[in-house]
Design an enzyme around this catalytic site. Structure first.
Site, PDB file in Angstrom:
ATOM      1  N   ASP A  98       0.799  -1.109   0.032  1.00  0.00           N
ATOM      2  CA  ASP A  98       0.147  -0.116  -0.037  1.00  0.00           C
ATOM      3  C   ASP A  98       0.956   1.252  -0.025  1.00  0.00           C
ATOM      4  OD1 ASP A  98      -1.899   2.195   0.585  1.00  0.00           O
ATOM      5  OD2 ASP A  98      -3.194   0.665   1.520  1.00  0.00           O
ATOM      6  N   HIS A 100      -0.510   4.462   0.053  1.00  0.00           N
ATOM      7  CA  HIS A 100      -1.346   5.651   0.619  1.00  0.00           C
ATOM      8  C   HIS A 100      -0.664   6.109   1.845  1.00  0.00           C
ATOM      9  CE1 HIS A 100      -4.267   3.681  -2.094  1.00  0.00           C
ATOM     10  NE2 HIS A 100      -4.437   4.817  -2.569  1.00  0.00           N
ATOM     11  N   SER A 151      -5.410  -4.249   2.104  1.00  0.00           N
ATOM     12  CA  SER A 151      -4.351  -3.771   3.255  1.00  0.00           C
ATOM     13  C   SER A 151      -4.887  -4.302   4.565  1.00  0.00           C
ATOM     14  CB  SER A 151      -4.294  -2.249   3.304  1.00  0.00           C
ATOM     15  OG  SER A 151      -3.774  -2.042   1.795  1.00  0.00           O
TER      16      SER A 151
HETATM   17 CO1  B1M Z   1      -5.750   5.624  -4.253  1.00  0.00          CO
HETATM   18  N1  B1M Z   1      -7.362   4.293  -3.656  1.00  0.00           N
HETATM   19  N2  B1M Z   1      -5.177   4.131  -5.159  1.00  0.00           N
HETATM   20  N3  B1M Z   1      -4.221   6.616  -4.512  1.00  0.00           N
HETATM   21  N4  B1M Z   1      -6.916   6.740  -3.324  1.00  0.00           N
HETATM   22  C1  B1M Z   1      -8.296   4.720  -2.834  1.00  0.00           C
HETATM   23  C2  B1M Z   1      -7.874   4.318  -1.374  1.00  0.00           C
HETATM   24  C3  B1M Z   1      -9.670   4.422  -3.360  1.00  0.00           C
HETATM   25  C4  B1M Z   1     -10.781   4.166  -2.057  1.00  0.00           C
HETATM   26  C5  B1M Z   1     -10.194   5.129  -4.319  1.00  0.00           C
HETATM   27  C6  B1M Z   1     -11.265   4.970  -4.973  1.00  0.00           C
HETATM   28  O1  B1M Z   1     -11.353   3.914  -5.712  1.00  0.00           O
HETATM   29  N5  B1M Z   1     -12.510   5.146  -4.751  1.00  0.00           N
HETATM   30  C7  B1M Z   1      -9.221   2.873  -3.873  1.00  0.00           C
HETATM   31  C8  B1M Z   1      -8.967   1.739  -2.932  1.00  0.00           C
HETATM   32  C9  B1M Z   1     -10.158   0.752  -3.310  1.00  0.00           C
HETATM   33  C10 B1M Z   1     -10.166  -0.380  -2.513  1.00  0.00           C
HETATM   34  O2  B1M Z   1      -9.423  -1.077  -2.182  1.00  0.00           O
HETATM   35  N6  B1M Z   1     -11.448  -0.824  -1.894  1.00  0.00           N
HETATM   36  C11 B1M Z   1      -7.872   3.383  -4.325  1.00  0.00           C
HETATM   37  C12 B1M Z   1      -7.187   2.593  -5.269  1.00  0.00           C
HETATM   38  C13 B1M Z   1      -7.977   1.618  -6.051  1.00  0.00           C
HETATM   39  C14 B1M Z   1      -5.964   2.962  -5.597  1.00  0.00           C
HETATM   40  C15 B1M Z   1      -4.867   2.043  -6.730  1.00  0.00           C
HETATM   41  C16 B1M Z   1      -5.152   0.712  -6.705  1.00  0.00           C
HETATM   42  C17 B1M Z   1      -5.089   2.741  -8.257  1.00  0.00           C
HETATM   43  C18 B1M Z   1      -4.445   2.208  -9.310  1.00  0.00           C
HETATM   44  O3  B1M Z   1      -3.200   2.266  -9.291  1.00  0.00           O
HETATM   45  N7  B1M Z   1      -5.203   1.619 -10.140  1.00  0.00           N
HETATM   46  C19 B1M Z   1      -3.644   2.743  -6.182  1.00  0.00           C
HETATM   47  C20 B1M Z   1      -2.761   1.812  -5.291  1.00  0.00           C
HETATM   48  C21 B1M Z   1      -1.431   1.714  -5.219  1.00  0.00           C
HETATM   49  C22 B1M Z   1      -0.824   1.041  -3.905  1.00  0.00           C
HETATM   50  O4  B1M Z   1      -1.247   1.271  -2.833  1.00  0.00           O
HETATM   51  N8  B1M Z   1      -0.185  -0.271  -4.217  1.00  0.00           N
HETATM   52  C23 B1M Z   1      -3.925   3.794  -5.822  1.00  0.00           C
HETATM   53  C24 B1M Z   1      -2.967   4.924  -5.704  1.00  0.00           C
HETATM   54  C25 B1M Z   1      -3.216   6.140  -5.235  1.00  0.00           C
HETATM   55  C26 B1M Z   1      -2.164   7.500  -5.420  1.00  0.00           C
HETATM   56  C27 B1M Z   1      -0.789   7.346  -5.098  1.00  0.00           C
HETATM   57  C28 B1M Z   1      -2.627   8.154  -6.674  1.00  0.00           C
HETATM   58  C29 B1M Z   1      -2.886   8.502  -4.179  1.00  0.00           C
HETATM   59  C30 B1M Z   1      -2.090   8.177  -2.896  1.00  0.00           C
HETATM   60  C31 B1M Z   1      -0.949   9.299  -2.810  1.00  0.00           C
HETATM   61  C32 B1M Z   1      -0.324   9.157  -1.417  1.00  0.00           C
HETATM   62  O5  B1M Z   1      -0.810   8.739  -0.445  1.00  0.00           O
HETATM   63  N9  B1M Z   1       0.914   9.709  -1.109  1.00  0.00           N
HETATM   64  C33 B1M Z   1      -4.282   7.852  -4.015  1.00  0.00           C
HETATM   65  C34 B1M Z   1      -5.090   8.716  -3.311  1.00  0.00           C
HETATM   66  C35 B1M Z   1      -4.790   9.927  -3.039  1.00  0.00           C
HETATM   67  C36 B1M Z   1      -6.473   8.154  -2.901  1.00  0.00           C
HETATM   68  C37 B1M Z   1      -7.697   8.756  -2.256  1.00  0.00           C
HETATM   69  C38 B1M Z   1      -8.337   9.538  -3.379  1.00  0.00           C
HETATM   70  C39 B1M Z   1      -7.499   9.663  -1.073  1.00  0.00           C
HETATM   71  C40 B1M Z   1      -6.627   8.994   0.066  1.00  0.00           C
HETATM   72  C41 B1M Z   1      -6.347  10.032   0.953  1.00  0.00           C
HETATM   73  O6  B1M Z   1      -4.935  10.593   0.853  1.00  0.00           O
HETATM   74  N10 B1M Z   1      -7.060  10.503   1.807  1.00  0.00           N
HETATM   75  C42 B1M Z   1      -8.574   7.319  -1.824  1.00  0.00           C
HETATM   76  C43 B1M Z   1     -10.073   7.580  -1.882  1.00  0.00           C
HETATM   77  C44 B1M Z   1     -10.647   8.141  -0.362  1.00  0.00           C
HETATM   78  O7  B1M Z   1      -9.863   7.504   0.605  1.00  0.00           O
HETATM   79  N11 B1M Z   1     -11.664   8.822  -0.541  1.00  0.00           N
HETATM   80  C45 B1M Z   1      -7.753   6.448  -2.557  1.00  0.00           C
HETATM   81  C46 B1M Z   1      -6.971  11.497   2.735  1.00  0.00           C
HETATM   82  C47 B1M Z   1      -6.303  11.191   4.030  1.00  0.00           C
HETATM   83  C48 B1M Z   1      -6.152  12.075   5.046  1.00  0.00           C
HETATM   84  O8  B1M Z   1      -7.364  10.108   4.465  1.00  0.00           O
HETATM   85  O9  B1M Z   1      -5.603   8.333   4.575  1.00  0.00           O
HETATM   86  O10 B1M Z   1      -7.963   7.649   5.188  1.00  0.00           O
HETATM   87  P1  B1M Z   1      -6.807   8.629   4.988  1.00  0.00           P
HETATM   88  O11 B1M Z   1      -6.629   8.969   6.633  1.00  0.00           O
HETATM   89  C49 B1M Z   1      -7.357   9.151   7.560  1.00  0.00           C
HETATM   90  C50 B1M Z   1      -8.184   7.979   8.186  1.00  0.00           C
HETATM   91  O12 B1M Z   1      -8.401   6.660   7.348  1.00  0.00           O
HETATM   92  C51 B1M Z   1      -7.228   7.869   9.503  1.00  0.00           C
HETATM   93  O13 B1M Z   1      -7.113   9.103   9.751  1.00  0.00           O
HETATM   94  C52 B1M Z   1      -6.980   9.902   8.618  1.00  0.00           C
HETATM   95  C53 B1M Z   1      -7.646  11.257   8.880  1.00  0.00           C
HETATM   96  O14 B1M Z   1      -7.599  11.841  10.042  1.00  0.00           O
HETATM   97  N12 B1M Z   1      -5.928   6.771   9.328  1.00  0.00           N
HETATM   98  C54 B1M Z   1      -5.526   6.559  10.480  1.00  0.00           C
HETATM   99  C55 B1M Z   1      -5.329   6.408   8.259  1.00  0.00           C
HETATM  100  N13 B1M Z   1      -4.416   5.765   8.655  1.00  0.00           N
HETATM  101  C56 B1M Z   1      -4.279   5.843  10.109  1.00  0.00           C
HETATM  102  C57 B1M Z   1      -3.469   5.124  11.165  1.00  0.00           C
HETATM  103  C58 B1M Z   1      -3.667   5.267  12.356  1.00  0.00           C
HETATM  104  C59 B1M Z   1      -4.724   6.224  12.698  1.00  0.00           C
HETATM  105  C60 B1M Z   1      -5.888   6.696  11.882  1.00  0.00           C
HETATM  106  O15 B1M Z   1      -3.115   5.038  13.328  1.00  0.00           O
HETATM  107  C61 B1M Z   1      -2.019   4.056  13.038  1.00  0.00           C
END
Ligand code: B1M
Length: 213
Positions: A98, A100, A151
């Protein structure tokens, strides 16, 4: 458009133009975390929705992520910092497979601003690397982040591997694909120590504080 709408739109459009001006405007009225959890997260969620509908390509999502990162970096110096002695050490990683890291890095910022020593191992961290880092850094707890559905499963494998290595430190888990239910029924079942689910980074801080108190 309101300043909130403009900020969310900049994330969606992947544009940094005027970003810091609008962040300054919002900072006059709201704390940085509210800006992150409000308009910036709204923008990211919209990016996720559009990507899911095939209305955005990965390269565009990456640009949005860059804007989000720039915004968080700009807001970081404005965040409240608690002047406390070190409360404990957290080893933090995005799980194997992963990439992200925005949420994980937010956890790092918030915990390190609140008295925790955070060792951030980065992305795609396999269990072996985590186990080695536990031995090297002697943390008080381990934090795992992961956004993909696979993940969540990787966290189960990681918990099993940690357990086999004799590690039972508190495990803090978070990320969009996880739920409290999955954490308790699947991850905790495979681990020797406590497993705690954080819905967001602030929740992660609350849990970490409870663990060391
Ligand atoms: Co990706 N991606 N992505 N992506 N991406 C998602 C997660 C997805 C839901 C988008 C979608 O389809 N709607 C989807 C997952 C589908 C699934 O598995 N069900 C997805 C996909 C499919 C993919 C790829 C497979 C796409 C592809 O290549 N075809 C690929 C995966 C690559 C891989 O990981 N091997 C991929 C790639 C990417 C980018 C590189 C382009 C980019 C990431 C850049 C980066 O992180 N440096 C990206 C992004 C930006 C997203 C979305 C749009 C946004 C994620 C984000 O940063 N959110 C995402 C859609 C979504 O989430 N709505 C998506 C903002 C961030 C602050 O939130 O990380 O959730 P988040 O953290 C939150 C909480 O979750 C929590 O606290 C935070 C808030 O305070 N939290 C924790 C997180 N970790 C924590 C740990 C803790 C405590 C809390 O304690 C240890």
């Amino acid at each position: 458009l309101s300043v909130e709408e403009r900020l969310a739109r900049r994330i969606v459009e992947g544009s940094k133009e005027g970003l810091t001006d609008d962040l300054d405007l919002m900072l006059a009225a709201a704390p940085p975390l509210d800006i992150i959890n409000g308009p910036l997260m709204d923008g990211m969620n919209e990016v996720g929705r559009l990507f899911n509908n095939n209305e955005l390509i990965v390269a565009e999502v990456l640009q949005s992520a860059e804007v989000m990162k720039a915004a968080v970096a700009y807001l970081e110096p404005h965040m409240e910092k608690a002047e406390t002695a070190t409360k404990g050490k957290l080893l933090l990683a995005t799980v194997k497979g992963d990439v992200h890291d925005i949420g994980k890095n937010l956890v790092e910022i918030i915990l390190s601003n609140n008295g925790f020593d955070v060792v951030n191992l980065g992305i795609k961290v396999p269990p072996e690397q985590l186990i080695q880092a536990v031995r090297e850094h002697q943390p008080d707890m381990i934090g795992l982040s992961g956004l993909l559905v696979k993940s969540a499963q990787q966290m189960v494998v990681t918990a099993q591997d940690l357990k086999s290595a004799g590690i039972d430190l508190p495990l803090l888990v978070g990320g969009a694909a996880l739920t409290k239910r999955f954490t308790l029924t699947k991850i905790a079942a495979e681990y020797a120590g406590p497993v705690l689910y954080a819905k967001d980074a602030m929740d992660g801080l609350d849990i970490a504080n409870r663990l060391v108190s």
